[in-house]
Every structure is written in C-alpha cells, then in structure tokens.
Design a protein around this motif. Sequence first.
Motif, mmCIF file in Angstrom:
data_model
loop_
_atom_site.group_PDB
_atom_site.id
_atom_site.type_symbol
_atom_site.label_atom_id
_atom_site.label_comp_id
_atom_site.label_asym_id
_atom_site.label_seq_id
_atom_site.Cartn_x
_atom_site.Cartn_y
_atom_site.Cartn_z
ATOM 1 N N ILE A 346 37.504 41.914 -43.450
ATOM 2 C CA ILE A 346 36.248 41.315 -42.997
ATOM 3 C C ILE A 346 36.510 40.360 -41.844
ATOM 4 O O ILE A 346 35.783 40.350 -40.832
ATOM 5 N N GLU A 347 37.533 39.542 -41.969
ATOM 6 C CA GLU A 347 37.879 38.603 -40.901
ATOM 7 C C GLU A 347 38.404 39.323 -39.671
ATOM 8 O O GLU A 347 38.124 38.923 -38.534
ATOM 9 N N ALA A 348 39.143 40.400 -39.857
ATOM 10 C CA ALA A 348 39.725 41.123 -38.724
ATOM 11 C C ALA A 348 38.658 41.751 -37.850
ATOM 12 O O ALA A 348 38.795 41.781 -36.619
ATOM 13 N N PHE A 349 37.590 42.235 -38.452
ATOM 14 C CA PHE A 349 36.571 42.922 -37.659
ATOM 15 C C PHE A 349 35.887 41.988 -36.660
ATOM 16 O O PHE A 349 35.380 42.437 -35.632
ATOM 17 N N ARG A 350 35.881 40.713 -36.929
ATOM 18 C CA ARG A 350 35.260 39.760 -36.002
ATOM 19 C C ARG A 350 35.990 39.706 -34.668
ATOM 20 O O ARG A 350 35.402 39.284 -33.664
ATOM 21 N N HIS A 351 37.255 40.104 -34.644
ATOM 22 C CA HIS A 351 38.056 40.036 -33.423
ATOM 23 C C HIS A 351 38.350 41.421 -32.856
ATOM 24 O O HIS A 351 39.146 41.542 -31.915
ATOM 25 N N CYS A 352 37.744 42.449 -33.419
ATOM 26 C CA CYS A 352 37.931 43.806 -32.907
ATOM 27 C C CYS A 352 36.828 44.151 -31.911
ATOM 28 O O CYS A 352 35.903 43.375 -31.676
ATOM 29 N N LYS A 353 36.913 45.316 -31.334
ATOM 30 C CA LYS A 353 35.862 45.801 -30.445
ATOM 31 C C LYS A 353 34.573 45.973 -31.244
ATOM 32 O O LYS A 353 34.617 46.365 -32.422
ATOM 33 N N PRO A 354 33.432 45.716 -30.632
ATOM 34 C CA PRO A 354 32.158 45.768 -31.379
ATOM 35 C C PRO A 354 31.684 47.189 -31.635
ATOM 36 O O PRO A 354 30.579 47.583 -31.245
ATOM 37 N N LEU A 355 32.497 47.942 -32.286
ATOM 38 C CA LEU A 355 32.129 49.309 -32.672
ATOM 39 C C LEU A 355 32.860 49.669 -33.955
ATOM 40 O O LEU A 355 33.922 49.106 -34.270
ATOM 41 N N VAL A 356 32.322 50.632 -34.688
ATOM 42 C CA VAL A 356 32.927 51.088 -35.932
ATOM 43 C C VAL A 356 32.729 52.589 -36.034
ATOM 44 O O VAL A 356 31.651 53.108 -35.715
ATOM 45 N N ALA A 376 37.834 50.377 -37.497
ATOM 46 C CA ALA A 376 37.684 49.528 -36.316
ATOM 47 C C ALA A 376 38.905 49.704 -35.423
ATOM 48 O O ALA A 376 39.871 50.388 -35.782
ATOM 49 N N GLN A 377 38.877 49.062 -34.245
ATOM 50 C CA GLN A 377 39.997 49.150 -33.314
ATOM 51 C C GLN A 377 40.167 47.819 -32.602
ATOM 52 O O GLN A 377 39.191 47.228 -32.129
ATOM 53 N N ASP A 378 41.415 47.350 -32.539
ATOM 54 C CA ASP A 378 41.689 46.078 -31.876
ATOM 55 C C ASP A 378 41.885 46.301 -30.371
ATOM 56 O O ASP A 378 41.766 47.418 -29.860
ATOM 57 N N GLY A 379 42.208 45.226 -29.653
ATOM 58 C CA GLY A 379 42.364 45.303 -28.211
ATOM 59 C C GLY A 379 43.630 45.969 -27.752
ATOM 60 O O GLY A 379 43.818 46.158 -26.540
ATOM 61 N N ASN A 382 44.967 49.792 -31.587
ATOM 62 C CA ASN A 382 45.411 50.054 -32.958
ATOM 63 C C ASN A 382 44.196 50.240 -33.850
ATOM 64 O O ASN A 382 43.261 49.432 -33.812
ATOM 65 N N ILE A 383 44.188 51.316 -34.636
ATOM 66 C CA ILE A 383 43.069 51.551 -35.537
ATOM 67 C C ILE A 383 43.288 50.784 -36.834
ATOM 68 O O ILE A 383 44.429 50.553 -37.269
ATOM 69 N N LEU A 384 42.168 50.397 -37.446
ATOM 70 C CA LEU A 384 42.227 49.556 -38.635
ATOM 71 C C LEU A 384 41.085 49.926 -39.564
ATOM 72 O O LEU A 384 39.916 49.712 -39.224
ATOM 73 N N PRO A 385 41.366 50.510 -40.744
ATOM 74 C CA PRO A 385 40.296 50.742 -41.725
ATOM 75 C C PRO A 385 39.832 49.420 -42.315
ATOM 76 O O PRO A 385 40.649 48.598 -42.742
ATOM 77 N N VAL A 386 38.523 49.217 -42.343
ATOM 78 C CA VAL A 386 37.980 47.931 -42.794
ATOM 79 C C VAL A 386 37.162 48.048 -44.066
ATOM 80 O O VAL A 386 36.863 47.025 -44.695
ATOM 81 N N ALA A 387 36.759 49.260 -44.472
ATOM 82 C CA ALA A 387 35.976 49.417 -45.696
ATOM 83 C C ALA A 387 36.147 50.833 -46.215
ATOM 84 O O ALA A 387 36.390 51.770 -45.440
#
Length: 749
Positions: A346-356, A376-379, A382-387
Amino acid sequence: MFLCRRQFPEVRTPELLAKLVDVVSSSGGSNRNTTNVATAAGSSSMAAVASSSVPVYEPAAQLVASPSFAVDLNDGVRDEVGSFDVLPNALHGVPPVGVGDGELGDPDEDDVEPETIDDDSGDEVHEGALGHPVGFGARDAEGNAGLTEFQVGQQFQDKDEALLSVKTYSIRRGVQYKVVESDHRWYVGKCSEFGNGCTWLIRLSLRKRKGIWEVKRYNGPHTCLATSISSDHRSLDHSVISAFIMPMVRADASVSIKVLLNATAAHFGFRPTYRRVWMAKQKAVGLIYGDWDESYSEIPRWVLGVQLTMTGTVAVLRTSPVLVGGQVDESQAYFHRLFWTFPPCIEAFRHCKPLVSIDGTHLYGKYGGTLLIAIAQDGNSNILPVAFALVEGENAESWTFFLSHLRQHVTPHPGLLVISDRHNGIKSALEAPDGGWLPPSAYRAFCIRHVAANFALTFKGKDARRLLVNAAYAKTEVEFDYWFDILRSEDPAMCEWANRIDYSLWTQHRDEGRRFGHMTTNISECVNSILKGVRNLPVASLVKATYGRLAELFVRKGREAEAQMGTGQQFSQHLVKCIEANLNTARCFTVTLYDRDNSEFTVAETTPTGTFSLGTYRVSLASRTCDCGYFQALHFPCQHALACCAYARVSWSSYVHSVYQISSVFNVYRMGFTPPIPEGFWPPYDGPTMIPDPNRRRAREGRPRSTRIRTNMDEADPNRPKRCGLCRQPGHTRRRCPQVVGSSQTGRN
C-alpha cells in the motif's frame, strides 16, 4: 535383449554378444564350439548332449528351480546355520529346515505365515531365503537403484517404502508381478509367470514391536523372459513417479508435466501417460506443501496470523454455505473468495507510476480457480504486485469484489489509469456507478497484446497484426495515420474493426500521457519473475508464498536503490540509459529559438533518426511537449528536447517526472516486511471449518483439461530459438540432443 532394450531406450540397435568356448565331454573328448551357446540342464544329460554335434556350456554351479540359495553338487548346500549334504528335494526348491521360515527365534510371535503359497496351477512352491546381495534401498556398483536383489531380513521404514522398492525393482528389471495378499500386516507378490517357468515371489510383514516392515521370504531373481516390448509398465504408477520427481518439484513447483514425463521415461525406460505424471506431480506438491484439501482450512488462521504479524494487513474472506440434506451445516463453509494486500504494498504504490495493470491467471492444481493480481511499476521499470485475490473465475462478480477492495485499500488516488484486457467482467466492474473507477477519478486502457490477439481471430496474417500494433504504439496522430493507411491498403475491413474500439483505449497518442509508455498488463512477467510456481501450490501455501516472495523482492530492490543513492545518482538506471541513448542522436539537429524565455524551439533533423520522421519538430520546454510525442508520453526529455536544453544551456533534469528520481524508487521499497510469527503463536480460530468447493475439483479421469483459452497470443515467437524437448536447452532438437547421442555412442562402444 528385451530387458536391455527397456533399460536403455536411447540405444536404437541392441546387439547380442555370444562368447564361444570349448568344453570337454564326459567321454574325455573335446568338442569345438563354433556355433552358439547352450545351457546344460543337469549332469545326467551331459553325456548325451556331449556325444552329439551340438556344442554345450556347463556352468560352474548347477541352476536350481529356486535360486534363493546356491547348490554345489560336490560340496552340498551351505547356509548361515551350517553345511550338509544335498537333500533329494533340494533341486525342487524345498529349503532346508529352519531357513527363511521364521523358526529361528523370531522375536515377534505374531509374525506367522503359511508354509506354502499356491500358484495358479495348484502346485506348491517353497521358498529359499539365503545368498542375496543387498536389495533396493542400497544401490549397485554403478549407483543404480532397483537393480539388485532383495534379501531376507531387509527392513523398510513403512509399507509405502517397501512397496516402492518392490515396484521399482519390477520396473528396472522390466518384469511384471501381481499382488497375492496385501493388508496392514502382510504383503505378498509373485511373478505374473509364476508356475510357468518363473518362481519369483516376495513376502513382507510388519514387525509390530519395531514398527517396521521386513522381508520374510524371498525367491528370486526372475527366471522369466519378456515376450514383448511395451512403452509402459503397470507398476510405474503415480506413487513411484511421485517419489522420483519429488526433488524436481521441490526445486521448481512450476516445472511442466512434459519435462517430468521425459525425465521419468529417461530414468525408468518406460513412458507413462500424461495423466499419470500429472497425478504424480499433484501428490508430490501435496507432500511438500501440504494437503490440497486441508490447505483451505488453514486460510482463516493465516488471515489472523498475518494481521497479527503486520498491523494494517488487509484480508477479506468470503465463504458460501454448505447444505446437508437441505439444511445449512454451521460447522463447515465453502471457500469462495479471498482478497489480501500488505502495508508495504500500500505504501509502495504511492511512489509508483500512477497506473495499475490488472489481470487474472488460472490455478494449476487439484482444484481450479483464478488468481487476480494488481501490478504497479516503479521509476526503474520494476514491476511490483500490490494486491491479490483468489476467486472462482473471471466474471463480473469476482472482478467487482477485487476492484472494489483494490480501490478502497490500495489505489484511492485520483486520475489513476487501469490497464486491462477487454473482459466483460472487468468492463462491468469498472463502469459500476459506485465503484470509483469512472472518469475523472480513473481512466481505462486496453492491453494492446490482448487487442492484437482478438484482431488475429478475425484477420489472419502476422503482417496485419504487426501494422495494428505499430499504429497503437504511435505517439503522434501523424505517425498513427501513417501505419493506419498501410493497414487500410491491406484490407479496409481491418480498419473498420479497429475503429469500433475507442482510440483512447488502445492507442498511445490519445492517452494524454497516462500510460507512461506501458501498453501491456505485464502479468506474464510478474508471474514468471516474482510469483513463479505459486499457481501450482495449494491455496494456503500460495497465500503464504506471496508474503515471502514480496519480502524478498523488497529487500533486493531496496538494497539496489540504496546503493545507487550512495553513489550520488539522481535518477534511476532505466532513465539514465534512455537519456544516454537520446543524447547520442541529439547531435544531428539544428535548433532554432523562438522566445526570450528559452522555452519554445524548433528542431530540424539533419539526418533521419528513425523509421518515421517529420523532419522538423516543435519543442516546448515550458509545457514539456514535442511534436514527436515522446516527451509527453514518457515524461522525460526526448532527443529533440535534449538538443534544446543543450542549446539554451539549461539542465534537462528539471524536466524529468519525479517518479524517475532514485529517491522515489527507494521510497517504494523503504517499508519492509516483518518476519512472520510462527504458526504456533497464531490466534485461535473458532469459526466454521473451511473446505474446498467440490465443483472446482478437476476431472478425475482423462487428461487434465486446460483452463486457458488459447489464442494467437500463445503462438511461439518466430525469432525465439527452439528448445530441445528432452533437456530444454536451445540449439538442438530431441533427436540431436547430446544426452541421447552420447548415450547411444556409449552403448555402441
């Protein structure tokens, strides 16, 4: 030769080597052996055979009907008790008194067995018990299991181990046997040709005081010969295969059935059915990761345990009632759905690109189902499963369940972009009035890979599909029209099909920069790199694996970002590489300034820099736009913008989106996971027992039906190197596999 053919299937042409020797007949004459090899049946027949013209070979020790003990016609029979003269019935397989019959002081009084076992012909066959090397459980000099004989007194930990030994021996010998008696105390097996020339028989019993199984009588080895070559062996059941493939499944639960089948065939010399190997894998997974049925009952306790481990963990469990005789059983409940996410996600998504990106993947196990994932995806790309969510399948209700909790707990941000396929269930959930996914709160975009797959169902040919994809990736309307005109020249119906979909859903030049250049859902990459193998696990192990895999990912990526910050880097490695590539082409431009604020420019290309070029581009550093479309689509300076920055002597770093800063990447992984609390300390659960829905059980007969609907997306890439079906290595086929070629050459030598 039949036995060797089964044990070494890679040898294409078996050969028989016959050694010819000279023998001396009973009359003292010499016979020159020039033809073949024969076996003497007894000394009384030697004179008759020797006087004929047929050469013979006399073995050093006389063969007997029961090879359980050695017989020497000169010295008699010798066993552990002592030596004595040959008895008249010794050649008929009757052992001496006290040998292998349980009368030598057996400590277990209840280990009593009958003297004889009748075969199909009604003749009595008695068993010997001495003179055997170590059986299965030990290995021969070459390290091959199942190629040595059993011996009386050989012990096994349990009945399963004993049966596995007998079956493996039968498979490796290439012979068949049948079970005469089997219960909780005894196990008796005899050769299928028992009474027709073979006397192989084994009897095992339980030693109650020790709790182990022991070979009580053994009559071997087999004296029968295989009369046909079969590609399968009835003793090669899923239990034997499961024991063999256990290390491979433990190392990689996602290993394919085809790989396991080929490995089993190469090891045993027999090729089992696909269904049998599939059942063996399910059994191995159950033994390693827990029972498939019992894993459902562990989910409620896991929910309590993970919420105790990390405060803020969201886990929503839904059940359905169990009806027994028309009445609801309060003590049990069917598992229906489960949504879960963790505070670091949840915290990580706040700093990722605004897309899912959202998509679903089928479960491969005893019970069907679908795992829904939000990515989600960071800058740093890198892909990141969030839910996550476990549901019964992809439908409107399951997607509504997943997306409502995703919006509520993970992605409440306004202006969010959702990338998905064109599934009607997703469409229904996103268009719900109270779902929070309607513009301007959120926007939707299609995965171009799925759009192209649907396009290929109607229009055949990879060239047309490639033109559609090029048009979708175009970052300007001019470039889109260029590719679309070529597509229209191929077939106007193709453009009509594409025009039925809103351009803002599948083209990049109409998305207003919300995609950040991402055109697909990345579900395959996520499953293969982060969640590899979890679809093959029982549900309890699956949800536990997401916690462990994400904890490992956060540690690894957090350390990488922290190390880059320590070197003084300002931006992510992905952005640095893109900027360097743009700088290499920014030297071929002519820049013209059009205002005093150093913000409006035109850039003329002296040489074309790509397959599609306008020649001259307008660049606005103030609005961060360029006629090429890259500046506004990717949110960092394109090659034309970099040329303008160099001309105006301003730093390009101020025109980069904050998501690409290395500090933002580090903030994605700043919050780590807490070591899980041991299951013994989890809070007790006093609700109804969770059980699997029997309607989700896979078919018990026939080849397991694939849950994936294959489309053109499943076609192999023509540029992808082909892999060997046996060793899975590229560069050769199964026929040219070095393993097979090397084994064949060794066999010929």
